[in-house]
Write a protein that holds these residues in place. Structure first.
Motif, PDB file in Angstrom:
ATOM      1  N   THR A  32       0.822  -1.207   0.000  1.00  0.00           N
ATOM      2  CA  THR A  32       0.000   0.000   0.000  1.00  0.00           C
ATOM      3  C   THR A  32       0.859   1.260   0.000  1.00  0.00           C
ATOM      4  O   THR A  32       0.513   2.246  -0.626  1.00  0.00           O
ATOM      5  CB  THR A  32      -0.924   0.015   1.230  1.00  0.00           C
ATOM      6  N   GLU A  35       2.380   1.470  -3.855  1.00  0.00           N
ATOM      7  CA  GLU A  35       1.407   1.377  -4.923  1.00  0.00           C
ATOM      8  C   GLU A  35       2.079   1.344  -6.280  1.00  0.00           C
ATOM      9  O   GLU A  35       1.594   1.901  -7.266  1.00  0.00           O
ATOM     10  CB  GLU A  35       0.402   2.527  -4.855  1.00  0.00           C
ATOM     11  N   ASP A  38      -0.292  -1.838  -9.938  1.00  0.00           N
ATOM     12  CA  ASP A  38      -1.676  -1.410 -10.061  1.00  0.00           C
ATOM     13  C   ASP A  38      -2.507  -2.611 -10.490  1.00  0.00           C
ATOM     14  O   ASP A  38      -2.417  -3.064 -11.640  1.00  0.00           O
ATOM     15  CB  ASP A  38      -1.776  -0.288 -11.087  1.00  0.00           C
ATOM     16  N   CYS A 234     -10.062  13.733  -3.511  1.00  0.00           N
ATOM     17  CA  CYS A 234     -10.856  13.111  -2.458  1.00  0.00           C
ATOM     18  C   CYS A 234     -12.289  12.934  -2.946  1.00  0.00           C
ATOM     19  O   CYS A 234     -12.676  13.483  -3.982  1.00  0.00           O
ATOM     20  CB  CYS A 234     -10.814  13.927  -1.169  1.00  0.00           C
ATOM     21  N   GLN A 333     -14.862   2.069  -9.066  1.00  0.00           N
ATOM     22  CA  GLN A 333     -15.201   0.686  -8.766  1.00  0.00           C
ATOM     23  C   GLN A 333     -16.539   0.634  -8.042  1.00  0.00           C
ATOM     24  O   GLN A 333     -16.700   1.248  -6.980  1.00  0.00           O
ATOM     25  CB  GLN A 333     -14.114   0.040  -7.906  1.00  0.00           C
ATOM     26  N   THR A 360     -15.474  -2.264 -12.683  1.00  0.00           N
ATOM     27  CA  THR A 360     -14.574  -1.122 -12.826  1.00  0.00           C
ATOM     28  C   THR A 360     -14.861  -0.405 -14.140  1.00  0.00           C
ATOM     29  O   THR A 360     -14.887  -1.029 -15.199  1.00  0.00           O
ATOM     30  CB  THR A 360     -13.103  -1.569 -12.789  1.00  0.00           C
ATOM     31  N   ARG A 405     -16.594   1.891  -4.322  1.00  0.00           N
ATOM     32  CA  ARG A 405     -15.576   1.302  -3.444  1.00  0.00           C
ATOM     33  C   ARG A 405     -14.260   2.082  -3.501  1.00  0.00           C
ATOM     34  O   ARG A 405     -13.555   2.217  -2.511  1.00  0.00           O
ATOM     35  CB  ARG A 405     -15.318  -0.161  -3.843  1.00  0.00           C
ATOM     36  N   ARG A 406     -13.929   2.556  -4.704  1.00  0.00           N
ATOM     37  CA  ARG A 406     -12.678   3.298  -4.893  1.00  0.00           C
ATOM     38  C   ARG A 406     -12.802   4.158  -6.137  1.00  0.00           C
ATOM     39  O   ARG A 406     -13.483   3.794  -7.093  1.00  0.00           O
ATOM     40  CB  ARG A 406     -11.496   2.328  -5.034  1.00  0.00           C
ATOM     41  N   TYR A 408     -10.376   6.771  -8.791  1.00  0.00           N
ATOM     42  CA  TYR A 408      -9.102   7.337  -9.223  1.00  0.00           C
ATOM     43  C   TYR A 408      -9.372   8.544 -10.118  1.00  0.00           C
ATOM     44  O   TYR A 408     -10.307   8.524 -10.925  1.00  0.00           O
ATOM     45  CB  TYR A 408      -8.284   6.326 -10.045  1.00  0.00           C
ATOM     46  N   ASN A 413      -5.050   7.552  -6.760  1.00  0.00           N
ATOM     47  CA  ASN A 413      -6.068   7.017  -5.863  1.00  0.00           C
ATOM     48  C   ASN A 413      -6.606   8.134  -4.967  1.00  0.00           C
ATOM     49  O   ASN A 413      -5.838   8.811  -4.271  1.00  0.00           O
ATOM     50  CB  ASN A 413      -5.452   5.900  -5.020  1.00  0.00           C
ATOM     51  N   CYS A 414      -7.921   8.336  -4.978  1.00  0.00           N
ATOM     52  CA  CYS A 414      -8.533   9.415  -4.204  1.00  0.00           C
ATOM     53  C   CYS A 414      -8.894   8.943  -2.791  1.00  0.00           C
ATOM     54  O   CYS A 414      -9.222   7.773  -2.581  1.00  0.00           O
ATOM     55  CB  CYS A 414      -9.789   9.923  -4.901  1.00  0.00           C
ATOM     56  N   MET A 416     -11.129   8.266   0.221  1.00  0.00           N
ATOM     57  CA  MET A 416     -12.554   8.016   0.445  1.00  0.00           C
ATOM     58  C   MET A 416     -12.929   8.343   1.885  1.00  0.00           C
ATOM     59  O   MET A 416     -12.094   8.251   2.794  1.00  0.00           O
ATOM     60  CB  MET A 416     -12.869   6.544   0.168  1.00  0.00           C
TER      61      MET A 416
END
Length: 454
Positions: A32, A35, A38, A234, A333, A360, A405-406, A408, A413-414, A416
């Motif tokens: 993590t 990263e 990917d 974010c 996602q 996705t 869920r996630r 970008y 990666n923003c 959450m």
């Protein structure tokens, strides 16, 4: 009362032995933090192909091509910067489609002076509008390279270089070393150059195939950790069934009191002079003062609920006063993307890192309509709506299922909100409490009426 979810570490503690728990947590933190890999784009990279197309009396002429094989990560303005170290005492006599930032010491050359004599040249793309006699195909875009899934034709950048004081045969040429790629800042790590089979080219009439005299490849991979230590975006959430608006986490991309002058109030007098000082170009983000301090905010709003469909509104807001985001893209996602029925004013492409499981999606603006995200201000946002068909076996509004869920933005990666802060659907316990309260109120009113007539 809102449901409570145990933490990930708590679940591991109950399910795993101490030894397994330690290994899982260590491995999780290791991956993590960097990263570099990917999972949504496991084969994504930028490949630099160096093709020698002819020999010269003291060296060769080569075409250098950069292919962006990343599905959703592109190189935006002010563009890429490519560097390397020569293996011997090579010089660059001339370039077409690009230039070096410094010439270096060429004092030993009389008459014909090389374009660059540095041991470690730094090359940048030429700008749009360059005269045609200084261009080759796929050059002169200011270093901007689009993502492969978004625009394959724009995911290539090329230039031509004439190298001197080098070998003139396959056995005497030495490949450069220590390739570096800035896009425009750090983030990419490049492999050593590897000699491969010569590239083959098809002539314009498609009746003849030619090939390079010698070819080597360099592969550069991206790591958000190397690019920057703080997030760049974010996510905030809201829904029609709950009045709560969950904002971006506080200090998601930094805090106002940590760095002086890191943000500016939108109501500041003479804002224009603060944002763009006369005669100065500064690419350091200058964001609007907010609790999250992120240059980009993505808002997901669960808008409507139909019998067989449900609708979501997605809004991207730019809080950065120094950046216009061109060719932006989102990757989201959510388990219902396999039932996406219609999308308005955005382009859509399914990304399927796992066979048979489509959760996705990649979204980006329509060309010449909303692919340009203006800097902070009244016009600094784009938005669209997504219509999903309900799958009765999986669909629910409970426990935050309706939220992504996630997310970008431009490959980053923003941040959450925490799951326990999501706008929850009122549960049965709440409804039962209200029903009991209503029943007691009705009984009390009935008792008062009886007393009045007694």
């Amino acid at each position: 009362m809102e449901p409570h979810f145990p933490s990930f570490a708590g679940l591991l503690t109950k399910l795993c032995t101490p030894t397994i728990l330690l290994l899982v947590l260590l491995s999780s933190s290791t991956f993590t933090s960097t990263e570099a890999y990917d999972a949504l784009d496991p084969n994504g990279n930028i490949t630099i192909k160096w093709d020698i197309i002819s020999w010269t009396p003291d060296g060769y002429v080569a075409t250098v091509t950069m292919f962006n094989f990343q599905q959703y990560r592109h190189i935006q303005a002010p563009g890429w910067t490519l560097g390397w170290t020569w293996a011997k005492k090579e010089v660059i006599w001339s370039m077409v489609g690009s230039q070096t930032t410094e010439q270096g010491d060429c004092s030993k050359y009389k008459g014909n002076v090389p374009h660059c004599c540095k041991k470690t040249p730094t090359v940048v793309d030429l700008l749009p509008g360059t005269p045609y006699n200084q261009q080759i195909a796929n050059c002169c875009k200011g270093g901007v390279i689009n993502a492969w899934a978004q625009d394959p034709a724009g995911a290539v950048s090329s230039f031509q270089v004439s190298v001197g004081a080098a070998g003139t045969t396959n056995k005497t040429v030495r490949v450069p070393k220590n390739f570096t790629l800035l896009a425009p800042g750090p983030g990419y790590t490049c492999s050593p150059a590897k000699v491969v089979r010569p590239t083959k080219f098809l002539t314009a009439d498609k009746r003849r195939v030619t090939q390079a005299l010698m070819t080597w490849n360099v592969t550069c991979t991206y790591s958000q950790f190397l690019a920057q230590k703080t997030p760049t975006c974010c996510v905030s959430l809201s829904s029609f069934y709950n009045d709560t608006i969950v904002g971006c986490p506080t200090c998601a991309c930094g805090c106002q009191n940590k760095t002086a002058g890191s943000c500016v109030n939108s109501k500041t007098p003479h804002l224009a002079s603060v944002v763009s000082p006369p005669g100065k170009t500064d690419l350091t983000p200058l964001v609007q003062c907010t609790s999250h301090m992120c240059p980009i905010r993505i808002h997901w709003h669960v808008k409507l609920n139909y019998k067989e469909y449900w609708r979501v509104k997605v809004t991207i807001t730019n809080f950065n006063y120094r950046m216009n985001y061109t060719q932006w893209n989102l990757v989201m996602q959510h388990p219902n993307f396999d039932n996406l029925t219609q999308i308005f004013s955005f382009n859509y492409k399914s990304l399927t890192p796992y066979d048979g499981f489509n959760d996705t999606a990649m979204l980006w603006g329509v060309k010449f309509y909303n692919d340009f995200l203006s800097q902070a201000g009244p016009l600094g946002n784009v938005q669209s709506e997504l219509l999903f068909r309900k799958d009765q076996s999986t669909f629910t509004f409970e426990k935050g299922w309706a939220f992504p869920r996630r997310i970008y933005f431009n490959g980053d990666n923003c941040v959450m909100p925490p799951p326990d802060a999501y706008p929850w659907l009122p549960n049965d316990g709440y409804q039962s409490t209200m029903s009991l309260l209503q029943a007691l109120t009705t009984a009390l009113l009935s008792f008062i009426v009886l007393l009045a007539y007694a």
